[in-house]
Design an enzyme around this catalytic site. Structure first.
Site, PDB file in Angstrom:
ATOM      1  N   GLU A  27       0.831  -1.213   0.000  1.00 10.08           N
ATOM      2  CA  GLU A  27       0.000   0.000   0.000  1.00 10.08           C
ATOM      3  C   GLU A  27       0.865   1.261   0.000  1.00 10.08           C
ATOM      4  OE1 GLU A  27      -1.582   1.816   3.518  1.00 10.08           O
ATOM      5  OE2 GLU A  27      -1.209   0.005   4.701  1.00 10.08           O
ATOM      6  N   LYS A 161      -3.708  -1.985  15.521  1.00  5.24           N
ATOM      7  CA  LYS A 161      -3.098  -1.213  16.597  1.00  5.24           C
ATOM      8  C   LYS A 161      -4.018  -1.081  17.791  1.00  5.24           C
ATOM      9  CE  LYS A 161      -2.156   1.987  13.807  1.00  5.24           C
ATOM     10  NZ  LYS A 161      -2.176   1.145  12.626  1.00  5.24           N
TER      11      LYS A 161
HETATM   12  N1  PSU Z   1      -1.973   1.292  10.097  1.00  2.36           N
HETATM   13  C1  PSU Z   1      -0.678   1.699  10.135  1.00  2.36           C
HETATM   14  N2  PSU Z   1      -0.239   2.649   9.314  1.00  2.36           N
HETATM   15  C2  PSU Z   1      -1.059   3.182   8.387  1.00  2.36           C
HETATM   16  C3  PSU Z   1      -2.408   2.722   8.304  1.00  2.36           C
HETATM   17  C4  PSU Z   1      -2.829   1.791   9.183  1.00  2.36           C
HETATM   18  O1  PSU Z   1       0.078   1.221  10.958  1.00  2.36           O
HETATM   19  O2  PSU Z   1      -0.607   4.031   7.630  1.00  2.36           O
HETATM   20  C5  PSU Z   1      -3.299   3.228   7.227  1.00  2.36           C
HETATM   21  C6  PSU Z   1      -3.645   2.065   6.277  1.00  2.36           C
HETATM   22  O3  PSU Z   1      -3.579   2.544   4.955  1.00  2.36           O
HETATM   23  C7  PSU Z   1      -5.067   1.711   6.646  1.00  2.36           C
HETATM   24  C8  PSU Z   1      -5.595   3.075   6.996  1.00  2.36           C
HETATM   25  O4  PSU Z   1      -5.780   1.110   5.582  1.00  2.36           O
HETATM   26  O5  PSU Z   1      -4.545   3.674   7.722  1.00  2.36           O
HETATM   27  C9  PSU Z   1      -6.855   2.990   7.792  1.00  2.36           C
HETATM   28  O6  PSU Z   1      -7.395   4.266   7.874  1.00  2.36           O
HETATM   29  P1  PSU Z   1      -8.859   4.474   8.501  1.00  2.36           P
HETATM   30  O7  PSU Z   1      -8.682   4.114   9.940  1.00  2.36           O
HETATM   31  O8  PSU Z   1      -9.118   5.941   8.272  1.00  2.36           O
HETATM   32  O9  PSU Z   1      -9.771   3.566   7.738  1.00  2.36           O
END
Ligand code: PSU
Ligand code: MN
Length: 305
Positions: A27, A161
């Protein structure tokens, strides 16, 4: 406009596809919104190198100038890592970003969609989005969870996390029929820590078993992917007792500042980085590399048929 007009494969990915070699999707939101420059670009390069050393070809995915790039050149990766105003793309945003011609980084959800369009079955990342704490008020549940239910890509992450509500995250995954497979242990890992204190619904101890489960889902005609939860290497982990107060502080600050929607995850990651004086970032880098190795092993098994 057809799909083949939209997809731009890097020369390395195009060659791998033509030869039926293993490919691992990566990603780009982790580059633009998940880590600071220059560690973001350095990490992205290291992750790609790790996938290659493990016998697969990396395909970092991003949207640029109205096209879906499957695999970035070194120059494209550099410029993405320093670009300003990059959109954070989930399922909802992909087509709009393409239509606007803007640069967009793909989250787990959007990367899964693009990987499947390009015929890539395995994807390595750091952590997935999930159910945020307080979701009963905010309704903040990452679209990553619904994507795992819909799109047939096996995602290797270090769990989710502890900034999230992990029990609720596991419940939503179960409701939507997403297999959550802890790799090599019984507990669901919590990103910076090897254990969340929660048991994972499933456990597997080899890349071959994970690849076979992926194949069998296809045979059964089940839509959706698998979440492989790979614990961070022991030497890189931040024990739960140490990271918990940091997370609490970052969450309190986010609430006090009214941080909402797409801004929540990047805000929390940045604050935890600052509060741990970079230790969280060093752990984050190690867990992504570890996930890249496992994803490459799964992709290699799948490529053998
Ligand atoms: N977890 C990480 N680093 C990140 C992300 C998640 O440790 O950069 C990013 C990923 O791209 C994940 C997104 O899909 O955050 C999720 O965002 P949201 O919680 O807004 O859906
Ligand atoms: Mn969200």
């Amino acid at each position: 406009m057809t799909l083949s007009d939209l997809l731009v494969l890097s020369p390395e990915v195009a060659a791998a596809r033509a030869e039926g070699r293993a490919v691992v999707a990566l990603e780009s939101t982790i580059i633009t919104h998940g880590m600071p420059f220059p560690q973001n670009v350095e990490t992205a390069r290291k992750v790609e190198a790790t996938v290659r050393e493990a016998g697969a070809v990396p395909a970092t995915i991003a949207i640029m100038a109205g096209r879906i790039h499957i695999g970035l050149t070194a120059a494209e990766l550099d410029s993405l890592g320093q670009a300003q105003g990059v959109m954070k793309l989930s399922r909802a945003d992909l087509a709009a970003c393409l239509a606007s011609g803007r640069t967009g980084a793909t989250t787990v959800a959007a990367t899964m969609i693009c990987a499947q369009l390009a015929g890539i079955a395995v994807f390595a990342t750091g952590g997935i989005g999930g159910v945020h704490r307080g979701a009963e008020e905010s309704f903040d549940i990452s679209a990553d969870l619904l994507e795992l239910a819909a799109t047939a890509v096996t995602v290797v992450a270090a769990g989710a996390k502890a900034i999230l509500d992990l029990p609720k995250t596991l419940e939503v995954l179960e409701t939507h029929g997403v297999p959550v497979i802890a790799y090599g242990q019984d507990d669901f890992p919590a990103f910076w820590s090897r254990s969340s204190g929660l048991r994972a619904p499933l456990r597997m101890d080899s890349a071959g078993a994970i690849a076979q489960a992926h194949r069998l889902r296809g045979v059964l005609g089940l839509p959706g992917g698998q979440l492989v939860a790979n614990p961070i290497p022991a030497e890189a982990e931040i024990p739960r007792a140490e990271i918990t107060p940091v997370i609490e502080q970052a969450l309190a600050e986010a609430a006090a500042q009214g941080i909402a929607a797409k801004a929540v995850t990047p805000f929390l990651l940045q604050r935890i980085f600052e509060l741990t004086e970079g230790r969280s970032l060093r752990s984050n880098i190690e867990l992504v590399l570890n996930n890249a190795r496992l994803a490459a092993a799964i992709a290699r098994d799948l490529a053998q048929g």
